[in-house]
Each structure stands twice: as C-alpha cells, then as structure tokens.
Scaffold this motif. Structure first.
Motif, PDB file in Angstrom:
ATOM      1  N   LEU A 120      36.540 -16.495 -22.422  1.00 23.97           N
ATOM      2  CA  LEU A 120      36.252 -15.153 -21.914  1.00 23.97           C
ATOM      3  C   LEU A 120      36.131 -14.123 -23.031  1.00 23.97           C
ATOM      4  N   SER A 121      36.587 -14.456 -24.233  1.00 21.41           N
ATOM      5  CA  SER A 121      36.432 -13.515 -25.345  1.00 21.41           C
ATOM      6  C   SER A 121      34.959 -13.352 -25.726  1.00 21.41           C
ATOM      7  N   ASN A 122      34.121 -14.289 -25.288  1.00 26.54           N
ATOM      8  CA  ASN A 122      32.674 -14.200 -25.532  1.00 26.54           C
ATOM      9  C   ASN A 122      31.940 -13.467 -24.416  1.00 26.54           C
ATOM     10  N   GLY A 123      32.688 -13.050 -23.383  1.00 30.81           N
ATOM     11  CA  GLY A 123      32.086 -12.328 -22.269  1.00 30.81           C
ATOM     12  C   GLY A 123      32.536 -12.889 -20.942  1.00 30.81           C
ATOM     13  N   PRO A 124      32.311 -12.142 -19.868  1.00 33.92           N
ATOM     14  CA  PRO A 124      32.739 -12.568 -18.534  1.00 33.92           C
ATOM     15  C   PRO A 124      32.061 -13.871 -18.102  1.00 33.92           C
ATOM     16  N   ASN A 125      32.760 -14.642 -17.286  1.00 31.23           N
ATOM     17  CA  ASN A 125      32.248 -15.905 -16.759  1.00 31.23           C
ATOM     18  C   ASN A 125      32.657 -16.046 -15.300  1.00 31.23           C
ATOM     19  N   THR A 126      31.850 -16.775 -14.540  1.00 36.57           N
ATOM     20  CA  THR A 126      32.211 -17.117 -13.165  1.00 36.57           C
ATOM     21  C   THR A 126      33.161 -18.314 -13.195  1.00 36.57           C
ATOM     22  N   ALA A 127      33.757 -18.609 -12.054  1.00 39.78           N
ATOM     23  CA  ALA A 127      34.620 -19.786 -11.942  1.00 39.78           C
ATOM     24  C   ALA A 127      33.832 -21.057 -12.224  1.00 39.78           C
ATOM     25  N   ASP A 128      32.586 -21.113 -11.769  1.00 41.03           N
ATOM     26  CA  ASP A 128      31.750 -22.291 -12.035  1.00 41.03           C
ATOM     27  C   ASP A 128      31.491 -22.468 -13.533  1.00 41.03           C
ATOM     28  N   SER A 146      35.865 -26.607 -10.063  1.00 43.61           N
ATOM     29  CA  SER A 146      35.533 -25.196  -9.891  1.00 43.61           C
ATOM     30  C   SER A 146      36.484 -24.483  -8.931  1.00 43.61           C
ATOM     31  N   ARG A 147      36.825 -25.119  -7.847  1.00 42.70           N
ATOM     32  CA  ARG A 147      37.727 -24.498  -6.864  1.00 42.70           C
ATOM     33  C   ARG A 147      39.124 -24.307  -7.451  1.00 42.70           C
ATOM     34  N   SER A 148      39.572 -25.293  -8.211  1.00 40.80           N
ATOM     35  CA  SER A 148      40.896 -25.201  -8.845  1.00 40.80           C
ATOM     36  C   SER A 148      40.944 -24.075  -9.863  1.00 40.80           C
ATOM     37  N   ILE A 149      39.887 -23.967 -10.673  1.00 40.09           N
ATOM     38  CA  ILE A 149      39.861 -22.915 -11.694  1.00 40.09           C
ATOM     39  C   ILE A 149      39.770 -21.549 -11.020  1.00 40.09           C
ATOM     40  N   MET A 198      42.435 -18.626 -11.647  1.00 38.30           N
ATOM     41  CA  MET A 198      42.011 -17.314 -12.119  1.00 38.30           C
ATOM     42  C   MET A 198      42.465 -16.206 -11.173  1.00 38.30           C
ATOM     43  N   CYS A 199      42.458 -16.458  -9.870  1.00 40.30           N
ATOM     44  CA  CYS A 199      42.941 -15.447  -8.917  1.00 40.30           C
ATOM     45  C   CYS A 199      44.409 -15.133  -9.157  1.00 40.30           C
ATOM     46  N   LEU A 200      45.213 -16.154  -9.429  1.00 42.88           N
ATOM     47  CA  LEU A 200      46.620 -15.918  -9.724  1.00 42.88           C
ATOM     48  C   LEU A 200      46.759 -15.123 -11.015  1.00 42.88           C
ATOM     49  N   LEU A 201      46.005 -15.492 -12.031  1.00 47.21           N
ATOM     50  CA  LEU A 201      46.074 -14.786 -13.313  1.00 47.21           C
ATOM     51  C   LEU A 201      45.569 -13.348 -13.207  1.00 47.21           C
ATOM     52  N   VAL A 202      44.597 -13.111 -12.342  1.00 46.69           N
ATOM     53  CA  VAL A 202      44.123 -11.745 -12.084  1.00 46.69           C
ATOM     54  C   VAL A 202      45.246 -10.945 -11.426  1.00 46.69           C
ATOM     55  N   SER A 203      45.941 -11.549 -10.467  1.00 46.59           N
ATOM     56  CA  SER A 203      47.035 -10.841  -9.793  1.00 46.59           C
ATOM     57  C   SER A 203      48.169 -10.515 -10.752  1.00 46.59           C
ATOM     58  N   MET A 204      48.278 -11.278 -11.842  1.00 46.43           N
ATOM     59  CA  MET A 204      49.305 -11.047 -12.849  1.00 46.43           C
ATOM     60  C   MET A 204      48.841 -10.045 -13.913  1.00 46.43           C
ATOM     61  N   GLY A 205      47.556  -9.681 -13.894  1.00 45.36           N
ATOM     62  CA  GLY A 205      47.037  -8.722 -14.859  1.00 45.36           C
ATOM     63  C   GLY A 205      46.588  -9.328 -16.176  1.00 45.36           C
ATOM     64  N   VAL A 206      46.513 -10.657 -16.236  1.00 45.82           N
ATOM     65  CA  VAL A 206      46.093 -11.328 -17.471  1.00 45.82           C
ATOM     66  C   VAL A 206      44.580 -11.234 -17.628  1.00 45.82           C
ATOM     67  N   PHE A 207      43.868 -11.424 -16.542  1.00 49.88           N
ATOM     68  CA  PHE A 207      42.410 -11.301 -16.516  1.00 49.88           C
ATOM     69  C   PHE A 207      42.054 -10.343 -15.386  1.00 49.88           C
ATOM     70  N   SER A 208      40.801  -9.963 -15.296  1.00 46.68           N
ATOM     71  CA  SER A 208      40.353  -9.144 -14.175  1.00 46.68           C
ATOM     72  C   SER A 208      39.085  -9.750 -13.600  1.00 46.68           C
ATOM     73  N   ALA A 209      38.805  -9.391 -12.346  1.00 45.54           N
ATOM     74  CA  ALA A 209      37.625  -9.896 -11.660  1.00 45.54           C
ATOM     75  C   ALA A 209      36.631  -8.754 -11.489  1.00 45.54           C
ATOM     76  N   GLN A 210      35.391  -9.054 -11.778  1.00 47.12           N
ATOM     77  CA  GLN A 210      34.325  -8.080 -11.586  1.00 47.12           C
ATOM     78  C   GLN A 210      33.709  -8.276 -10.208  1.00 47.12           C
TER      79      GLN A 210
END
Length: 103
Positions: A44-52, A62-65, A69-81
């Motif tokens: 992600l340091s190279n830019g935003p990516n989808t789960a796929d 893909s579903r697992s990732i 990512m949803c859990l990590l977004v809820s923790m504030g580590v990443f964000s979702a666009q």
C-alpha cells in the motif's frame, strides 16, 4: 478468599461489550502480525489497492484479505476509500519495512 469489587462494572450492555473485547481481543494483534507478515503496508505504500489486488500480490484468498483489511481499517491502521480501495494511514506507515521508524 476476598473478592475485589473496586473495579467491578455494572451489568448491562457495557459489561457485555467489555467481555466481548476480552474474548476477541487476540484478533487485533493477530491481524497486525498477518498484515506485517504479508507485507501489506509495503504494497500500500505504492498506492491504494483493492482487496482483489492485495490478494493477488500476497497469494491470499480475496475474501479473507477483505475481512482482514476491514478489521485493520476499524483499528485505524489502514483506511478504505469509496472506490473499495484500501490505503495506508499514518499508523500503518510504521509497518512499512526499510524505514527508520519501522516497527
């Protein structure tokens, strides 16, 4: 045997929430471990990516990732666009390898 009730919480929803946090508390550090092991912050340091896209880059389902990512977004580590892409947050930058402040 004495019971300590100084820190006892009242019954109700806040008590059940506290218990659920204890029960599921291991998931957060495990999610951070998995993200670090997969190098998601580096990707992600190279830019935003989808789960796929993340799934393809990490050879993970893909579903697992997506759920990770949803859990990590809820923790504030990443964000979702809005376009279903995940991006690095300031907190997540500490997971990028090869930097002076990498953890």
């Amino acid at each position: 045997m004495a019971l300590y009730t100084d820190n006892a919480q009242p019954e109700g929803e806040s008590s059940s929430s506290a218990l659920l946090e204890i029960i599921y508390g291991y998931k957060k550090p495990q999610a951070l471990f998995v993200a670090a092991k997969l190098g998601i912050a580096d990707i992600l340091s190279n830019g935003p990516n989808t789960a796929d896209e993340l799934a393809k880059a990490t050879s993970v389902n893909s579903r697992s990732i997506y759920h990770l990512m949803c859990l990590l977004v809820s923790m504030g580590v990443f964000s979702a666009q809005k376009n279903d892409k995940f991006q690095l947050n300031p907190l997540g930058k500490y997971l990028v390898t090869g930097t002076s402040d990498s953890l």
